[in-house]
Structure formats: C-alpha cells, structure tokens
Design an enzyme around this catalytic site. Structure first.
Site, mmCIF file in Angstrom:
data_model
loop_
_atom_site.group_PDB
_atom_site.id
_atom_site.type_symbol
_atom_site.label_atom_id
_atom_site.label_comp_id
_atom_site.label_asym_id
_atom_site.label_seq_id
_atom_site.Cartn_x
_atom_site.Cartn_y
_atom_site.Cartn_z
ATOM 1 N N HIS B 129 0.874 -1.171 0.000
ATOM 2 C CA HIS B 129 0.000 0.000 0.000
ATOM 3 C C HIS B 129 0.921 1.232 0.000
ATOM 4 O O HIS B 129 2.017 1.167 0.551
ATOM 5 C CB HIS B 129 -0.804 -0.055 1.299
ATOM 6 C CG HIS B 129 -1.910 0.940 1.421
ATOM 7 N ND1 HIS B 129 -1.689 2.258 1.744
ATOM 8 C CD2 HIS B 129 -3.248 0.809 1.295
ATOM 9 C CE1 HIS B 129 -2.856 2.890 1.810
ATOM 10 N NE2 HIS B 129 -3.819 2.034 1.539
ATOM 11 N N ASP B 206 3.080 -4.658 8.096
ATOM 12 C CA ASP B 206 1.852 -3.887 7.992
ATOM 13 C C ASP B 206 0.688 -4.887 8.055
ATOM 14 O O ASP B 206 0.418 -5.608 7.096
ATOM 15 C CB ASP B 206 1.868 -3.121 6.665
ATOM 16 C CG ASP B 206 0.530 -2.465 6.336
ATOM 17 O OD1 ASP B 206 -0.462 -2.721 7.052
ATOM 18 O OD2 ASP B 206 0.488 -1.712 5.346
ATOM 19 N N GLN B 209 -4.430 -5.295 6.713
ATOM 20 C CA GLN B 209 -5.386 -6.196 6.051
ATOM 21 C C GLN B 209 -5.457 -7.568 6.702
ATOM 22 O O GLN B 209 -6.404 -8.321 6.481
ATOM 23 C CB GLN B 209 -5.017 -6.377 4.571
ATOM 24 C CG GLN B 209 -5.256 -5.159 3.716
ATOM 25 C CD GLN B 209 -6.717 -4.759 3.668
ATOM 26 O OE1 GLN B 209 -7.632 -5.575 3.822
ATOM 27 N NE2 GLN B 209 -6.950 -3.478 3.461
ATOM 28 N N LYS B 232 -10.562 -1.279 10.338
ATOM 29 C CA LYS B 232 -10.721 -2.465 9.497
ATOM 30 C C LYS B 232 -11.070 -3.687 10.341
ATOM 31 O O LYS B 232 -11.218 -4.796 9.839
ATOM 32 C CB LYS B 232 -9.430 -2.722 8.708
ATOM 33 C CG LYS B 232 -9.094 -1.597 7.737
ATOM 34 C CD LYS B 232 -7.956 -1.983 6.827
ATOM 35 C CE LYS B 232 -7.310 -0.796 6.146
ATOM 36 N NZ LYS B 232 -8.048 -0.267 5.002
ATOM 37 N N CYS B 370 -4.631 2.336 -3.824
ATOM 38 C CA CYS B 370 -3.417 2.849 -3.179
ATOM 39 C C CYS B 370 -2.251 1.887 -3.354
ATOM 40 O O CYS B 370 -1.403 1.752 -2.475
ATOM 41 C CB CYS B 370 -3.622 3.120 -1.687
ATOM 42 S SG CYS B 370 -4.856 4.348 -1.342
HETATM 43 C C1 LIG Z 1 -2.206 -2.851 3.612
HETATM 44 C C2 LIG Z 1 -2.601 -1.492 4.107
HETATM 45 N N1 LIG Z 1 -1.689 -0.703 4.672
HETATM 46 C C3 LIG Z 1 -2.010 0.513 5.149
HETATM 47 C C4 LIG Z 1 -3.275 1.018 5.055
HETATM 48 C C5 LIG Z 1 -3.560 2.376 5.592
HETATM 49 O O1 LIG Z 1 -4.360 2.295 6.708
HETATM 50 P P1 LIG Z 1 -4.921 3.596 7.420
HETATM 51 O O2 LIG Z 1 -5.514 4.426 6.318
HETATM 52 O O3 LIG Z 1 -5.947 3.088 8.373
HETATM 53 O O4 LIG Z 1 -3.780 4.282 8.082
HETATM 54 C C6 LIG Z 1 -4.265 0.244 4.465
HETATM 55 C C7 LIG Z 1 -5.642 0.756 4.338
HETATM 56 O O5 LIG Z 1 -6.233 0.818 3.307
HETATM 57 C C8 LIG Z 1 -3.923 -1.041 3.982
HETATM 58 O O6 LIG Z 1 -4.833 -1.806 3.389
#
Ligand SMILES: Cc1ncc(COP(=O)(O)O)c(C=O)c1O
Lengths: 141, 412
Positions: B129, B206, B209, B232, B370
């Site tokens: 992401h 991270d 997900q 999430k 993203c």
């Molecule tokens: C794999 C991953 N990393 C990071 C994020 C960013 O999360 P947040 O917007 O809650 O900081 C997301 C959210 O879409 C994600 O799916």
C-alpha cells in the site's frame, strides 16, 4: 443554432422520458459510444483532466468566434457524461460558456456525479471547459 | 471444522443483527457491503461503548486526580491490555496507540532516520500500500539509504528466492504487509522475518489487512514491529496500534513532542517519558482506543476460526461464480489469500462497473487501491475489488454476481 439554455432544456426533456436509473444509464452509455472521438494527436497528458478515476481528454479550438470541444474517455459512462457536456457547451461563444450554469445536470438525475468528492471529475471537467472559454475569450477580445 | 459445530457457534443472521447499517437501502436496493478491505462496519456492542464513554466518563487521561479522569484512564489502559493479549505481546508498554496504520509506519520510519546511514539498504515488497512505501522513500531521501524492491509474480505472490538474493549484511530493515490490500495475498512473513533476522535486519509488518482475519502472535512471529488500524477490525476510524519490541521502542527517538510524552521539561533540557507514553504525545483518541478494545473483544467472541472459515466459503463461492463470467480476469490467485477478489472484465473499465454496481446497492472499491506499483505490474489502470467479511452472506454474493452480469450487459 440553439443556445446553451435551449440545448440544456432539450437534454432535460430527453431524460425526462426515462422511468428509472437503468434507462438513464443505458442512454448515457449509448451517448458515450456515439461521441465523436478526439483526434489521437490530442490524447496527450496536457489535455488530461486531473481528478478522475477514468481518463478524460479534452481539446478545444476556435472556429470563428465559436469554441469547439472534442473529448474522449477510457470509461464509457464518463464518456456519456462528456458527450452531454460537449453537446451543451461545444460550438458556442466563449462568453456564453463562461456564463452558463450547470443546473440541468441535477435535473437529468446525474446529481451524484456532480459531487466534488466523487472521483469522476465531472466538476473538474466543467471547470476545464470554462477555463478554455476564459482563455479563448481573451484571445477574441 | 465440521458443519455442525460451525452452525452452533456461527449464525450469520444473528451476527447481522449486530450491524444496523446492513439493513440500509442504497439507491432503492438493499445494501450489499463488499468493501470491507477499505473499512469494516461497526457492531452495536462497539457503538455502545462509544455512547457509554461520552455519556458517563468522558475526561482527559493520565492527568486528573478526579474520578472521571481515573475511570477513563483505567478503561484506556484496559484496552491497551486487551490489544496486548490479542497480539500476544510480552508487555503492555510494547503496545502504542496510534491514529492508524499510516501513523504507525511513519512513526517507525521517522525513528529509523536516527539509525540508518548512507548506503544502508531497506527492502520493501512489490505488494505494498502507498502507506508502506512513501514514508520509507522519505526516509531514504533523508538518510541516503537505498530502497530495494522484492518482486512479485503473475499470481500476485512475492518471489521468495529473489528476496533471498536481495537481502545482505547491508540490509537494515524489511517492511511488507502481512496481507496485500489490492490482491488479498497472504505473504510468507514467518520465513521472511527469520531470514531478515539472520542478517540482523529489523522487520515491520503492515497488518492492516491481516488483523481483521488472522490473529497474529507477535512473539511467535518474533516480529519487530506490527501495525494495524481499528477501522478495518470493526472498530472506529482514527485509531490503531503499533506493536514494537521493547528494545526497539527504547532505541527509537520520539516522533512528536508535546504533553503526555515528557518526564520533565525545562527550557534547557526535556527528558522523555518511558514507554508507551514517549510515543503518545498529546491527548489521544481516548474513546477510540477504548472502542478498539471492544472491537477486539467482539471479533474474539465471534472467533477467528469462524471468521476465517466463513470468509473462505464466501471467497470460494464468489470466485467460482465470477469465473463463469466471460472475459473475467482475477488478479491475485495465490492459494493463500484472504477474502479479497480484485478483477476486471475484458474491455470494460472498472469505474463503469463500480458505478453500475452502486446503482444496484452493491458497494465495491474501484481504482488502484493505493497500490499503483501492483497495477503497473499488471499494466492496468485499476481493478474492481470485492472484499468479504464474516457478516456477508451467500445471498449477497449472488446479488453481486447478478448485478455484475447486468452491468456487463449494459456496458457491452
Ligand atoms: C495494507 C494497508 N496498509 C495501510 C493502510 C492504511 O491504513 P490507514 O488508512 O488506516 O492508516 C491500508 C488501508 O487501506 C492497507 O490496506
């Protein structure tokens, strides 16, 4: 040649025949398919409208004192919307384009596409058409 | 799990009663919410906690001597312990409250600017992401460290042998997601963490997900940092967690200065508070943190085995039905994936499909999710992504498929 307001009324009339969203969208998709294509040489990054999930290219040129738009998009619904905008705004005097309001979009049930936060760029598209008009208006003066 | 025990413990109709939003209509159709990878819906028990907080004990924490402040502090710290237990962290102060995954990653990346030197290498996966790419690029600009990318294959999986070749004594840090948001691929993080540690590189996972579907055990994984977002995981937006090993959190400098994170302040010198407060400057999202704890309770009550098996059923059913559609191309076909299906239909733009599905009450995501590098890999502008949660039903999958067929016939 009809003026912008008349064309908008025409469009509103056409859309009023539809009973539901599906017919409206089918019509837009058809419009999208019939949009005369922009010349490939104008499908360049400078003519790309930012803020769309789909790509939209718009080109403008003067024909006498009328501004003529051609455009294309890689998404068909967006293309339908572009086709409607072009029908309304193309072949008009820049000053008329600058002054035109866009209330008719509400009336044809496409209001949701007008939200500035929606990533389809209808708002940016209208802004871009008007910016062209402003630019060519100064050229005409 | 045999179907009998599953029925006793898992009743989707009953679970849906907890989610008022699922009864909503959208554009005249019943909502089918299939955008769970972007954000999950919030169950009543979590909402109740939020209402209880503002109704009964809203106060600033760690500061007041009065009762409300003490109650709020206790609840907030209890939530920290719930999160600690959930991820099996050794110590409660290894759990840092953040505003979300993005914040957690930035906090660590910023800390590493004090550690990395020019020429050091950091490894990122091709499946990330933007949140897990951009902060590290900024870090490289600041320090002169070099960013290297672990490549992916057509199936949407990381190429492990390529990772083994990339990693060396120069590698100081490896960061990747547990599960890819764009494709749903579950990455082999156990192997990657072991290998990274063999060259003394730190690893940040991270878990944004993964956390809604997989209960990660940070001690068993031996991971250095693990980040996730409450929104999430059936919790509220604007709150998340950073787990860090104590030794790493001690080593990293604070991220933001302010109240709460100090020990003593004079104009000559300020000394920082100990963990976790060193990284929690300012008044935090108190209610959010407490509600996050409630969300974790809720998920555990449903049970992660039940969650995994019900979502897997939905994934398999939807995949099978989608494959029956002409021109269907699914991106990310790893055997090990969560209930995420990223796809395109030949000749159709994802934006058109998403727009028409929305008109029929089906919420999906369209675009690059993203994760532009993944889209570039497949040479596509984006995909349509349907992502399922344990509260979705087979009936919703069927409606999604019917709507998709309708959209296709309208667009072709
Ligand atoms: C794999 C991953 N990393 C990071 C994020 C960013 O999360 P947040 O917007 O809650 O900081 C997301 C959210 O879409 C994600 O799916």
């Amino acid at each position: 040649m009809s003026n912008i307001k008349e064309i908008q009324e025409e469009v509103v009339d056409e859309f009023s025949m539809f009973d539901d969203w599906m017919q409206r969208y089918e019509y837009m998709i058809e419009l999208g398919k019939s949009l005369p294509l922009i010349d490939d040489k104008y499908k360049i990054d400078e003519n790309l409208i930012k803020g769309c999930q789909s790509k939209v290219w718009v080109h403008a040129e003067l024909d006498d004192d009328k501004l003529v738009f051609t455009a294309d998009s890689d998404a068909i619904i967006t293309k339908g919307i572009v086709a409607i905008l072009i029908r309304v705004f193309s072949n008009q005097h820049p000053s008329a384009i600058i002054e035109a309001d866009t209330h008719f979009i509400d009336e044809i049930g496409l209001k949701e596409h007008l939200s500035p936060t929606r990533a389809n760029g209808l708002v940016s598209m209208i802004k871009q058409l008007k910016m062209y008009a402003v630019a060519y208006q100064t050229q005409l003066n | 799990m045999n179907p009998v025990t599953k029925n006793i413990t898992f009743d989707v109709a009953k679970i849906r009663e907890d989610f008022p939003i699922l009864k909503r209509k959208v554009n005249g159709y019943p909502l089918a919410y299939l955008d769970n990878a972007a954000t999950s819906q919030t169950p009543k028990p979590v909402m109740d906690v939020i209402i209880d907080y503002y109704s009964n004990y809203n106060a600033n924490i760690h500061r007041g001597v009065h009762s409300l402040s003490q109650e709020a502090t206790d609840k907030y710290e209890q939530a920290r312990i719930k999160i600690q237990k959930h991820f099996n962290a050794q110590k409660a102060h290894e759990i840092i409250f953040t505003s979300g995954t993005t914040h957690g990653i930035n906090l660590v990346a910023n800390g590493f600017s004090a550690i990395l030197k020019e020429g050091d290498e950091i490894l990122v996966s091709a499946l990330e992401h933007h949140s897990n790419i951009v902060p590290w690029q900024m870090l490289c600009e600041k320090t002169g460290a070099i960013l290297r990318v672990i490549p992916m294959n057509e199936e949407g999986e990381l190429i492990y042998p390529a990772f083994e070749e990339l990693i060396s004594e120069n590698t100081k840090m490896v960061f990747l997601n547990h599960v890819s948001n764009a494709l749903g691929t579950v990455n082999p993080i156990e192997k990657i963490i072991k290998k990274a540690h063999s060259v003394d590189a730190a690893v940040l996972i991270d878990g944004a997900q993964a956390a809604p579907h997989i209960k990660a055990d940070v001690q068993e994984l031996d991971v250095d940092f693990y980040v996730a977002s409450a929104h999430k995981m059936c919790g509220p937006t604007g709150v998340g967690v950073l787990y860090g090993k104590e030794e790493w959190l001690e080593k990293l400098p604070p991220y933001q200065g302010g109240g709460e994170m100090i020990d003593t302040v004079t104009f000559e010198k300020t000394t920082y508070a100990g963990l976790p407060h060193k990284f929690e400057a300012g008044t935090p999202n108190i209610c959010g943190g407490i509600a996050f704890g409630a969300a974790i309770d809720y998920l555990n009550q449903i049970g992660f085995e039940n969650i995994a098996s019900s979502e897997n059923d939905l994934l398999n059913y939807a995949t099978k039905k989608l494959m029956e559609i002409d021109g269907m191309k699914i991106y990310g076909v790893s055997k090990n994936k969560t209930a995420v299906i990223s796809f395109n239909i030949e000749g159709l733009h994802p934006y058109d499909i998403g727009t028409l599905l929305d008109k029929m009450g089906i919420a999906v995501r369209t675009g690059h999710h993203c994760a532009q590098p993944i889209m570039d890999f497949y040479r596509i502008p984006g995909t349509v992504r349907a992502s399922f949660s344990f509260y979705n039903t087979k009936g919703e999958v069927e409606r999604f498929i019917e709507a998709l067929k309708k959209a296709k016939s309208m667009l072709s």
